[in-house]
Design a protein around this motif. Structure first.
Motif, PDB file in Angstrom:
ATOM      1  N   THR A  49      22.878  44.168  30.617  1.00 20.31           N
ATOM      2  CA  THR A  49      22.721  42.630  30.157  1.00 20.31           C
ATOM      3  C   THR A  49      24.082  42.585  29.166  1.00 20.31           C
ATOM      4  N   LYS A  50      24.320  41.348  28.700  1.00 21.20           N
ATOM      5  CA  LYS A  50      25.312  40.955  27.814  1.00 21.20           C
ATOM      6  C   LYS A  50      24.679  39.953  26.887  1.00 21.20           C
ATOM      7  N   THR A  51      25.008  40.471  25.400  1.00 24.53           N
ATOM      8  CA  THR A  51      24.646  39.821  24.456  1.00 24.53           C
ATOM      9  C   THR A  51      25.726  39.325  23.451  1.00 24.53           C
ATOM     10  N   GLU A  72      32.677  44.767  23.025  1.00 20.32           N
ATOM     11  CA  GLU A  72      34.048  43.821  23.272  1.00 20.32           C
ATOM     12  C   GLU A  72      34.368  43.208  21.867  1.00 20.32           C
ATOM     13  N   ASP A  73      35.485  43.427  21.545  1.00 15.99           N
ATOM     14  CA  ASP A  73      35.779  42.652  20.251  1.00 15.99           C
ATOM     15  C   ASP A  73      36.422  41.552  20.540  1.00 15.99           C
ATOM     16  N   LEU A  74      35.559  40.451  20.255  1.00 17.76           N
ATOM     17  CA  LEU A  74      36.132  39.095  20.658  1.00 17.76           C
ATOM     18  C   LEU A  74      37.441  38.580  19.989  1.00 17.76           C
ATOM     19  N   GLU A  95      32.787  39.432  15.502  1.00 17.62           N
ATOM     20  CA  GLU A  95      32.029  38.604  16.557  1.00 17.62           C
ATOM     21  C   GLU A  95      32.261  39.611  18.037  1.00 17.62           C
ATOM     22  N   HIS A  96      31.356  39.863  18.567  1.00 22.33           N
ATOM     23  CA  HIS A  96      31.395  40.504  19.921  1.00 22.33           C
ATOM     24  C   HIS A  96      30.499  40.369  21.156  1.00 22.33           C
TER      25      HIS A  96
END
Length: 131
Positions: A49-51, A72-74, A95-96
């Motif tokens: 999944t991706k959240t 992942e650090d946006l 935010e990630h």
């Protein structure tokens, strides 16, 4: 003293919160009304999944106790592996994206300020600040 049994006191109650898109389950063991100044959770991130998460109102520390995934650090684009024994802290309201790996990932989480128990991510990945 506060004692909780996750199987008896959390699972199957209103303290077990499911993601709107079923990517995660948050089992909220210690909440704001218990007066500790933080909340304490077990979170299951579903495999594959991706959240999107952006806690603008909360700081969070997370410790992985089983499974694997990635964060992942946006802001920077950096991607970090998460697996049993890895801790990460969102000390700058980072935010990630949080990705579930090949198997469910079990995380232990602490939030400050504490959650009340009803929060779920909004369309921007934010938990509202509930007084």
């Amino acid at each position: 003293m506060i004692i909780k049994d996750i199987k008896k006191d959390v699972i199957g109650t209103s303290k077990e919160v499911f993601a709107k898109d079923n990517q995660w389950i948050s089992r909220r063991m210690l909440l704001k009304d218990e007066g500790m100044g933080f909340s304490f959770h077990e979170t299951i991130i579903k495999a594959n999944t991706k959240t999107h998460i952006h806690y603008k109102n909360h700081l969070e520390a997370v410790y992985c106790v089983s499974g694997d995934g990635k964060i992942e650090d946006l802001k920077t684009g950096e991607i970090h592996n998460i697996y049993d024994g890895v801790m990460y802290a969102l000390n700058n309201n980072d935010e990630h994206y949080l990705y579930g790996g090949n198997v469910d990932m079990r995380l232990i989480c602490v939030f400050n300020p504490p959650l009340t128990g009803t929060e779920n991510h909004d369309e921007n990945g934010v938990y509202p600040l509930v007084n």
